[in-house]
Design an enzyme around this catalytic site. Structure first.
Site, PDB file in Angstrom:
ATOM      1  N   GLU C  64       0.810  -1.226   0.000  1.00  0.00           N
ATOM      2  CA  GLU C  64       0.000   0.000   0.000  1.00  0.00           C
ATOM      3  C   GLU C  64       0.835   1.264   0.000  1.00  0.00           C
ATOM      4  O   GLU C  64       0.480   2.244  -0.655  1.00  0.00           O
ATOM      5  CB  GLU C  64      -0.962   0.005   1.195  1.00  0.00           C
ATOM      6  CG  GLU C  64      -2.129  -0.968   1.055  1.00  0.00           C
ATOM      7  CD  GLU C  64      -1.762  -2.414   1.344  1.00  0.00           C
ATOM      8  OE1 GLU C  64      -0.643  -2.679   1.831  1.00  0.00           O
ATOM      9  OE2 GLU C  64      -2.603  -3.305   1.073  1.00  0.00           O
ATOM     10  N   HIS C 133     -11.022  -3.968   9.488  1.00  0.00           N
ATOM     11  CA  HIS C 133     -11.604  -3.841   8.142  1.00  0.00           C
ATOM     12  C   HIS C 133     -12.904  -3.048   8.171  1.00  0.00           C
ATOM     13  O   HIS C 133     -13.712  -3.169   7.243  1.00  0.00           O
ATOM     14  CB  HIS C 133     -11.942  -5.223   7.570  1.00  0.00           C
ATOM     15  CG  HIS C 133     -10.779  -6.009   7.068  1.00  0.00           C
ATOM     16  ND1 HIS C 133      -9.841  -6.561   7.893  1.00  0.00           N
ATOM     17  CD2 HIS C 133     -10.393  -6.347   5.807  1.00  0.00           C
ATOM     18  CE1 HIS C 133      -8.934  -7.214   7.169  1.00  0.00           C
ATOM     19  NE2 HIS C 133      -9.248  -7.096   5.909  1.00  0.00           N
TER      20      HIS C 133
HETATM   21  C1  LIG Z   1      -2.534  -4.537   4.275  1.00  0.00           C
HETATM   22  C2  LIG Z   1      -3.575  -5.349   3.604  1.00  0.00           C
HETATM   23  N1  LIG Z   1      -3.708  -5.252   2.285  1.00  0.00           N
HETATM   24  C3  LIG Z   1      -4.661  -5.974   1.643  1.00  0.00           C
HETATM   25  C4  LIG Z   1      -5.490  -6.801   2.332  1.00  0.00           C
HETATM   26  C5  LIG Z   1      -6.598  -7.592   1.620  1.00  0.00           C
HETATM   27  N2  LIG Z   1      -6.179  -8.972   1.508  1.00  0.00           N
HETATM   28  C6  LIG Z   1      -6.508  -9.873   2.455  1.00  0.00           C
HETATM   29  S1  LIG Z   1      -5.779 -11.346   2.193  1.00  0.00           S
HETATM   30  C7  LIG Z   1      -5.047 -10.801   0.791  1.00  0.00           C
HETATM   31  C8  LIG Z   1      -4.153 -11.707   0.023  1.00  0.00           C
HETATM   32  C9  LIG Z   1      -2.980 -12.092   0.841  1.00  0.00           C
HETATM   33  O1  LIG Z   1      -2.160 -12.928   0.108  1.00  0.00           O
HETATM   34  P1  LIG Z   1      -1.114 -13.863   0.814  1.00  0.00           P
HETATM   35  O2  LIG Z   1      -0.256 -13.048   1.717  1.00  0.00           O
HETATM   36  O3  LIG Z   1      -0.425 -14.633  -0.249  1.00  0.00           O
HETATM   37  O4  LIG Z   1      -1.959 -14.831   1.736  1.00  0.00           O
HETATM   38  P2  LIG Z   1      -3.040 -15.922   1.279  1.00  0.00           P
HETATM   39  O5  LIG Z   1      -4.364 -15.222   1.243  1.00  0.00           O
HETATM   40  O6  LIG Z   1      -2.646 -16.424  -0.045  1.00  0.00           O
HETATM   41  O7  LIG Z   1      -2.996 -16.946   2.335  1.00  0.00           O
HETATM   42  C10 LIG Z   1      -5.373  -9.478   0.539  1.00  0.00           C
HETATM   43  C11 LIG Z   1      -4.908  -8.684  -0.606  1.00  0.00           C
HETATM   44  C12 LIG Z   1      -5.324  -6.861   3.714  1.00  0.00           C
HETATM   45  N3  LIG Z   1      -6.116  -7.617   4.489  1.00  0.00           N
HETATM   46  N4  LIG Z   1      -4.347  -6.144   4.321  1.00  0.00           N
END
Ligand SMILES: Cc1ncc(C[n+]2csc(CCOP(=O)(O)OP(=O)(O)O)c2C)c(N)n1
Ligand SMILES: Cc1ncc(C[n+]2csc(CCOP(=O)(O)OP(=O)(O)O)c2C)c(N)n1
Ligand SMILES: [Mg+2]
Ligand SMILES: [Mg+2]
Lengths: 344, 332, 332, 344
Positions: C64, C133
């Site tokens: 971000e 959130h």
């Molecule tokens: C700082 C932040 N940015 C975006 C999100 C929205 N978000 C939640 S899970 C996710 C994907 C995360 O990917 P990863 O770290 O690979 O974990 P996975 O979901 O694959 O287990 C996103 C973009 C968030 N919760 N927090």
């Protein structure tokens, strides 16, 4: 499955790979039980969601149970973990009871967070689980700080930080790993690389193929393991723990894995193919572990069935416990905001 | 409170609080950029590293999100970290860990953990350091449940509030106005705390109440002196805590004086004076008001470099004098 | 404004604004996490990637601070980026670039650059997404000179304000309450803008003025309907812009109704209602006030997961009805 | 000085190292002039500070002129740079006039930022200089974004991001370099590694010895050069520009250098030894460049003296211009906060 190659019988103890050689059958059975518990907990949570019993969103780790359990197997309640939005496995791996987890999902006072946290904040400080996190990468500095506290008090405990491949592009990753390396903190960074951060593949989000490559930027070992093999995961973890306890500092372990469910309930799986999903379903870590345990003669078919039946009962009991839980009183809203004046 | 009273600078008082806390509690330690051998950008930590060692006075890489977050994690795990932001402006890099983690963790986890972390926040303009090194961002943190926010006007309170913050089980942000570091005042020796959440009437008066914090307390007191010469009698309240605000003390004062001015350095809009005004306007003191509630806040601009403009961007004593004169004389 | 009027959802209106902007101006492009093939966490960008291609609808790594900062840098260098925070809560990671860079750059550089960047900020509670959130952080940005902040209550305004934001030469934060995404309303076709800085009287009334934004406008209107049945006549002002606030419209209304309530979802302390209250309490409308200024804001707690507690944490229609009844009947 | 080895006469053109072979004597003379201009500007700024003519703080780059000028030599006004708190060299390197810089320091309307910015925000958008930055690492995303804008408009320009060794531990570094690499943006990251971030040595702050090592974590070239050799710096820059213009993406150049003054006016140099400072003074990049230019027969002693005299005059004229500048009117405070309603 890398572990497949190790199909030796348990009698040939000294030829077994370390994971099997160094754990008792009881420990291995418990690991299998926890993997099943994670799986069945999430399936039941999903069902509860569909039935309208839970609220909000949830992120299932189905297919990723080996990394959660393989890592946590080495930990005691004094070791810390920080978890992620996809954290049910870590929570159960670290020793949480499903009844309190269900209660949390159903927003009950009996829940681990008294219904205040839900799936994305589930935690169990009593077992050293500092909690899931709604912020991608949010746990990285926290685990690093917990490791600093451990170092200050001079104990031999460690802190484990679970995070995703997506999280590896957050600034918090960089800052935390650098600090941990410079200060040689007893922390183990476990990247569960399930190939996607939500809809974006690591190829489209991450300049390097393997997250473990980035360990070199912090002068720490970066280890890649088959995240669907509990044996692979656990052996890497054992080495990392030894390093941490010897004061040699952090390790980055990358577990290559896959989530067979969507990112969350809103996912329409537009960014990946059915074939890809199906092919990974064929690499399910739980039957693979069962097969191996049986091939090695560590567990019998009956043992395995016993494990499954036990899990089934725990899930049902936990679910029943939770549905009968207490709803929070609106008047209790401010409870827990501050420690002082907190009526408990 | 100790009887033995000496003069100490504000920064000396902060340093003494850190030393007392580290002596009394082995869990207390300091983190921050250049707080070790450099002694801190404002020489607040000074020689503490020589006294307590590098393990307790830790120079942190330039990584505010990581540094602050490590402090939060250490606090949850039983340590008592005091993290210094070199300038409070840089907390803009660490809002995530302060606001989403430290402030909310206890609540989100059902009250099962505490997060006893302290963030020291040197703030304010007047040093010619321009827009990115001169902000007064108390209001952001005052808006966040789970945090406490304090800000001393005197060396005595600087020490007492910081000790209270370090001993508090919850996250506390301690704002320190940079222009105050060199002022001197009586500071009791040894250990004492100034209670969080209690304002202090620094000057009694009957014609109007001024609520201010930190450097604005001094300017308000100066203004009150000027106005005293004109027969106008001002009551000055030193807020001392921004969150939670001591509403009772302000209400009581306004009932007596019937006029209220809020003076603050932060940007006027949505600054701390907005909250104080609103607290009174919704309270039983409303009926006692004989004039609109005056706000003198920072300009709706970033802090400029030019010393002429920089002065124009925050309320000065003259502005306060003029404003209060108008408040009191404008309507009787 | 186009004559041709259709029903569209709020999210559909936002999407249409993005499409119109991209069609009209080749410099406009979108950045954000999962806004491409996924269509955005709230399906706001939907199929835009198929229509405009991956170069204009760019999936951003989960970064971000970097993502928002890249948008700021692109804006200074002549592009017109629209950056979507997946949840406005995550702007806590990018405060540095939004506040120290985007907001201040024009001023710090002596007026020699403009920073035409837009940040889309899905906000608010009610979705069971808990403390990290569900925040409503408008007040933080409303406190920052150099930024503009808008927040629509209707699909029509969602489109018009977003188009105005994209065409604005300065950085604009566009808050979108998640619970509004699915509401439907009339939305003119083609290009039009809703002016930034203008509030709208959504309901005329004579007994009290309610100022609200986004979802709270709907709740206030509902409350007004209930109270109409009791013979209480409420005027409802839709703020539409949080910075700069349209003070004139509010003052005019309060002079007529003599009573003011501010209803907002963000945390009560130092939330947007504090500013509105203070603006009126310092204005010429003060003399017209027949009752204290009421604030109904979010609770002094993080947003809880439990649906029961979540509801209790933000003002609901019933709370507004009760509050207003008391405001009007409590004193005449 | 790596460049010392290239002491060939200018007549043997084809044997000259690229820096000398590919620039005209006029260009090289201009480079020398800019280095002197930076040096003398800062010395005069320091004096002004001591005399109370400037306000606030300032960060001198004395000793680091080769990287600023060596990089900017390749740039046109259409290329962007983002600079740092230690940015006078970048500003002059990019073509700023010292009279407007002095005026800025003295808080005058004639200053580059009309007296609103001061040393830490000095900028000159007309020459593509997007400004110094008070936030360590603040320019990293900005330069990356400027590069994105360049790519979108399809020109062959580049963006250069100057930053310090201290800044390399900021999350902004990680996020920016990753994005630039994934999107193959025409940006060049120039780390001026002067061994300290304020008082903290890279050894105490950074897990790797060389910042350039971290380039591998973003799958981009990481080049280490002698930052006190303008030739070394410039040749690395030329290669990076070529890469950027060919659409191959970003490069990280690490210039090893040293600031011989303290971090800022408040520095008591407690964290480093006098010997260390003295030894680096012996590696002053300006006389080294002069010697080399003369040894190669590109400039004569008289040319060099002419350059110095010209600089002296510019500095004196600039200083005089600035002291006679106009103070801002307090009533103009809000000017420039917003574009709309801005009375210019
Ligand atoms: C700082 C932040 N940015 C975006 C999100 C929205 N978000 C939640 S899970 C996710 C994907 C995360 O990917 P990863 O770290 O690979 O974990 P996975 O979901 O694959 O287990 C996103 C973009 C968030 N919760 N927090
Ligand atoms: C985000 C942020 N953190 C801290 C500071 C205070 N500060 C200013 S310069 C500096 C050192 C920067 O070191 P480096 O990046 O190596 O640049 P150098 O000063 O050596 O040129 C620090 C800590 C700041 N301005 N911004
Ligand atoms: Mg992932
Ligand atoms: Mg440096």
């Amino acid at each position: 499955m890398a572990a497949k190659s190790a199909t030796k019988s348990v009698e040939q103890g000294r030829n077994l790979r370390p994971f099997y050689a160094n754990h008792t059958p009881e420990q291995l059975k418990e690991a299998l039980r926890r993997m099943w518990l994670v799986r069945r907990f999430e399936e039941m949570a999903e069902e509860s969601y569909i039935r309208g019993l839970t609220h909000g969103t949830m992120h299932l780790s189905i297919g990723q149970e080996a990394s959660a359990v393989g890592i946590c197997l080495e930990l005691t309640d004094k070791d810390y973990i920080t978890s992620t939005h996809r954290g049910h496995g870590h929570c159960i791996g670290k020793g949480a009871e499903v009844k309190y987890m269900f209660a949390e999902f159903f927003g009950k006072e009996e829940g681990y967070c008294r219904g205040r946290g839900g799936s994305m904040h589930i935690a169990d400080p009593a077992t050293g689980n500092l909690g899931a996190n709604g912020i991608v990468g949010g746990g990285l500095p926290l685990a690093t700080g917990a490791a600093l506290a451990i170092k200050k008090r001079g104990s031999k405990d460690v802190a484990v930080c679970f995070f995703g491949d997506g999280a590896n592009n957050e600034g918090a990753f960089h800052e935390s790993l650098n600090i941990a390396a410079v200060w040689k903190l007893p922390v183990i960074y476990v990247c569960e690389n399930n190939q996607y951060g939500m809809s974006v593949s690591t190829e489209r989000s991450t300049a390097v193929k393997d997250v473990a490559t980035r360990a070199a930027a912090y002068n720490m070992p970066g280890v890649i393991v088959d995240g669907n093999s509990i044996a692979d995961v656990n052996e890497a973890m054992t080495a990392a723990m030894e390093r941490a306890r010897n004061g040699e500092g952090p390790t980055l372990i990358e577990c290559k894995t896959y989530r067979t469910r969507g990112h969350s309930r809103s996912d329409r799986n537009r960014y990946r193919s059915k074939e890809e999903i199906e092919s990974w379903k064929g690499k399910d870590p739980i039957p693979a572990f069962e097969d191996e345990l049986m091939a090695l003669g560590i567990l019998t078919q009956a043992d395995v069935e016993g494990v499954r039946a036990g899990v089934e009962k725990d899930i049902q009991d936990g679910f029943d416990f939770a549905t009968k839980g207490t709803n929070p009183e609106p008047s209790s809203l401010l409870r827990g905001v501050y420690t002082t004046g907190d009526a408990a | 409170m100790s009887e033995n009273v000496r003069e100490l600078s504000f920064s000396g008082a902060v340093q003494e609080a850190l030393a007392v806390a580290m002596e009394n509690d082995p869990r207390v330690f300091l983190m921050g950029e250049d707080i070790g051998v450099y002694g801190g950008a404002f020489q607040v930590t000074g020689d503490l590293v020589h006294r307590f060692g590098e393990d307790r006075v830790m120079d942190t890489p330039i990584s505010e999100l990581g540094g602050a977050g490590v402090a939060v994690g250490a606090a949850v795990a039983g340590a008592r970290p005091v993290y210094e932001f070199q300038f409070s402006d840089f907390a803009s890099l660490a809002m995530e860990q302060i606001v989403n983690q430290a402030a909310k963790m206890r609540f989100m986890l059902g009250g099962k953990v505490s997060v006893p972390v302290v963030f020291r926040m040197p703030c304010g303009s007047g040093t010619g350091a321009a827009a990115q090194h001169s902000q007064s961002l108390e209001a952001w943190f005052g808006h966040v449940p789970g945090l406490k926010v304090v800000e001393a006007a005197t060396p005595e309170d600087a020490k007492g509030l910081l000790l209270a913050a370090i001993e508090d089980p919850d996250p506390v942000l301690v704002f320190e106005h940079k222009l105050l570091y060199k002022i001197k005042g009586h500071v009791p020796e040894g250990h004492y705390t100034t209670p969080i959440g209690k304002a202090l009437v620094r000057r009694q008066g009957k014609d109007a109440t001024v609520v201010a914090a930190a450097i604005m307390v001094h300017k308000a007191l100066e203004a009150a002196e000027v106005l005293a010469g004109e027969g106008i009698d001002i009551e000055v309240i030193d807020l001392r805590t921004i969150r939670p605000i001591d509403t009772a003390t302000i209400i009581e004062s306004v009932k007596k004086t019937t006029r209220l001015a809020c003076v603050y350095e932060g940007v006027k809009t949505l600054g701390i004076g907005a909250e104080i005004s609103a607290l009174i306007a919704e309270s039983e003191a409303f009926d006692y008001l004989d004039a609109p509630i005056m706000r003198l806040g920072g300009a709706e601009s970033p802090i400029p470099y030019s010393p002429i403009l920089e002065k124009a961007a925050v309320p000065q004593t003259d502005d306060i004098v003029a404003g209060l004169r108008n408040l009191v004389k404008g309507r009787i």
